[in-house]
Design a protein around this motif. Structure first.
Motif, PDB file in Angstrom:
ATOM      1  N   LYS A 272       6.255  -7.018  -5.800  1.00 50.04           N
ATOM      2  CA  LYS A 272       6.910  -7.714  -7.289  1.00 50.04           C
ATOM      3  C   LYS A 272       7.690  -5.886  -6.606  1.00 50.04           C
ATOM      4  CE  LYS A 272       5.882 -11.483  -9.144  1.00 50.04           C
ATOM      5  NZ  LYS A 272       5.786 -12.101 -10.363  1.00 50.04           N
ATOM      6  N   ASN A 273       6.577  -4.789  -7.129  1.00 48.78           N
ATOM      7  CA  ASN A 273       7.205  -3.287  -6.981  1.00 48.78           C
ATOM      8  C   ASN A 273       7.578  -3.605  -5.547  1.00 48.78           C
ATOM      9  OD1 ASN A 273       6.173  -3.566 -10.036  1.00 48.78           O
ATOM     10  ND2 ASN A 273       4.304  -2.831  -9.707  1.00 48.78           N
ATOM     11  N   TYR A 274       8.141  -3.329  -4.676  1.00 45.96           N
ATOM     12  CA  TYR A 274       8.241  -3.450  -3.558  1.00 45.96           C
ATOM     13  C   TYR A 274       9.318  -2.810  -3.535  1.00 45.96           C
ATOM     14  CZ  TYR A 274       8.181  -2.980   1.429  1.00 45.96           C
ATOM     15  OH  TYR A 274       8.456  -2.389   2.643  1.00 45.96           O
ATOM     16  N   GLN A 275       9.811  -1.617  -3.392  1.00 46.77           N
ATOM     17  CA  GLN A 275      10.925  -1.327  -3.048  1.00 46.77           C
ATOM     18  C   GLN A 275      11.563  -1.148  -0.933  1.00 46.77           C
ATOM     19  OE1 GLN A 275      13.385  -1.486  -4.950  1.00 46.77           O
ATOM     20  NE2 GLN A 275      11.922  -1.972  -6.602  1.00 46.77           N
ATOM     21  N   PRO A 276      11.844  -2.192  -0.822  1.00 43.89           N
ATOM     22  CA  PRO A 276      12.083  -2.503   0.631  1.00 43.89           C
ATOM     23  C   PRO A 276      13.310  -1.362   1.202  1.00 43.89           C
ATOM     24  CG  PRO A 276      12.884  -4.231  -0.023  1.00 43.89           C
ATOM     25  CD  PRO A 276      12.278  -3.844  -0.975  1.00 43.89           C
ATOM     26  N   VAL A 277      13.908  -0.835   2.389  1.00 42.01           N
ATOM     27  CA  VAL A 277      14.658   0.077   2.522  1.00 42.01           C
ATOM     28  C   VAL A 277      16.139  -0.918   2.512  1.00 42.01           C
ATOM     29  CG1 VAL A 277      15.336   1.099   4.332  1.00 42.01           C
ATOM     30  CG2 VAL A 277      13.354   1.193   3.753  1.00 42.01           C
TER      31      VAL A 277
ATOM     32  N   LEU B  24       7.840 -10.381  -1.095  1.00 44.25           N
ATOM     33  CA  LEU B  24       6.274 -10.472  -0.220  1.00 44.25           C
ATOM     34  C   LEU B  24       5.971 -10.713   0.878  1.00 44.25           C
ATOM     35  CD1 LEU B  24       3.328 -11.111  -0.798  1.00 44.25           C
ATOM     36  CD2 LEU B  24       4.279 -14.010  -0.619  1.00 44.25           C
ATOM     37  N   LEU B  25       7.541 -11.274   1.649  1.00 36.23           N
ATOM     38  CA  LEU B  25       7.806 -11.413   2.949  1.00 36.23           C
ATOM     39  C   LEU B  25       8.121 -10.115   3.874  1.00 36.23           C
ATOM     40  CD1 LEU B  25       9.072 -14.994   3.795  1.00 36.23           C
ATOM     41  CD2 LEU B  25       6.204 -14.066   3.825  1.00 36.23           C
ATOM     42  N   LYS B  26       9.151  -9.608   3.217  1.00 34.54           N
ATOM     43  CA  LYS B  26       9.326  -7.848   3.319  1.00 34.54           C
ATOM     44  C   LYS B  26       8.309  -7.466   3.557  1.00 34.54           C
ATOM     45  CE  LYS B  26      12.826  -5.602   5.219  1.00 34.54           C
ATOM     46  NZ  LYS B  26      13.092  -5.574   6.175  1.00 34.54           N
ATOM     47  N   LYS B  27       7.591  -7.450   2.350  1.00 29.10           N
ATOM     48  CA  LYS B  27       6.304  -6.325   2.782  1.00 29.10           C
ATOM     49  C   LYS B  27       5.499  -6.276   3.754  1.00 29.10           C
ATOM     50  CE  LYS B  27       3.195  -4.601  -0.642  1.00 29.10           C
ATOM     51  NZ  LYS B  27       1.953  -4.450  -1.785  1.00 29.10           N
TER      52      LYS B  27
END
Length: 196
Positions: free
Chosen positions: A3-8, A15-18
């Motif tokens: 949830k804290n992951y910031q995709p480009v 979740l899948l993007k990470k």
């Protein structure tokens, strides 16, 4: 954590993007770790035939074998000389004989006779050109040349003697003029009188 992951790039599922980004990053790290250099900076290959030089070794062995054989032969000869006091044993009564000596002798006689015949023919032959005729023709030519020439036959000799005589006379005249100039310079000149 995802949830804290910031995709480009924006994604609907973080979740899948990470996971996808993590897999792409791992794949990139493996490629970088396994990458081979474009420029070959390693040591060059070593070839055994360039290091050993078998042909040179073979030639050296053959040369040593020849030297050993010659030394052994020389040693045997020296020991033979020491044992037998070095007497010469090559005396024999053989006289060289030629199988074609008679043929070569006949050929030499034939060639000598032919040469003598040719010499006799050359000496018996009368000359084609006559030296007396040449002399007569040259005298006629000189007579014709004398009748058409402007100056005498020895004109160049007379000219040379005349030139040497003229140069001697010219030298004497020049000497007299120089002496006169010196005398003239030594005598005082009267001063010119002014006319009124």
């Amino acid at each position: 954590m995802h949830k804290n992951y910031q995709p480009v790039k924006p994604a609907t599922n973080k979740l899948l993007k990470k996971r996808w980004d993590g897999a792409a990053h791992e794949m990139h790290r493996k490629k970088v770790a396994n990458a081979k250099p474009v420029v070959d900076t390693g040591t060059p290959h070593t070839y055994a035939h360039l290091q050993m030089k078998l042909k040179k070794l073979q030639l050296d062995e053959e040369r040593h074998a020849v030297i050993d054989r010659d030394n052994r032969h020389l040693l045997e000869r020296m020991s033979e000389i020491m044992r037998t006091r070095g007497r010469v044993d090559n005396w024999n009564g053989y006289e060289p004989k030629s199988l074609n000596k008679s043929k070569r002798t006949r050929e030499l006689i034939r060639v000598t006779l032919e040469n003598q015949k040719i010499l006799a023919r050359i000496q018996a032959k009368q000359p084609h050109y006559s030296v007396q005729k040449w002399e007569d023709e040259w005298m006629d030519t000189k007579k014709y040349m004398g009748s058409i020439r402007k100056y005498g036959e020895d004109w160049y000799q007379r000219t040379a003697t005349r030139e040497t005589a003229e140069s001697k006379t010219r030298t004497e005249d020049e000497l007299e003029t120089e002496v006169a100039k010196v005398d003239k310079a030594d005598t005082p000149q009267p001063e010119p009188v002014e006319e009124q």
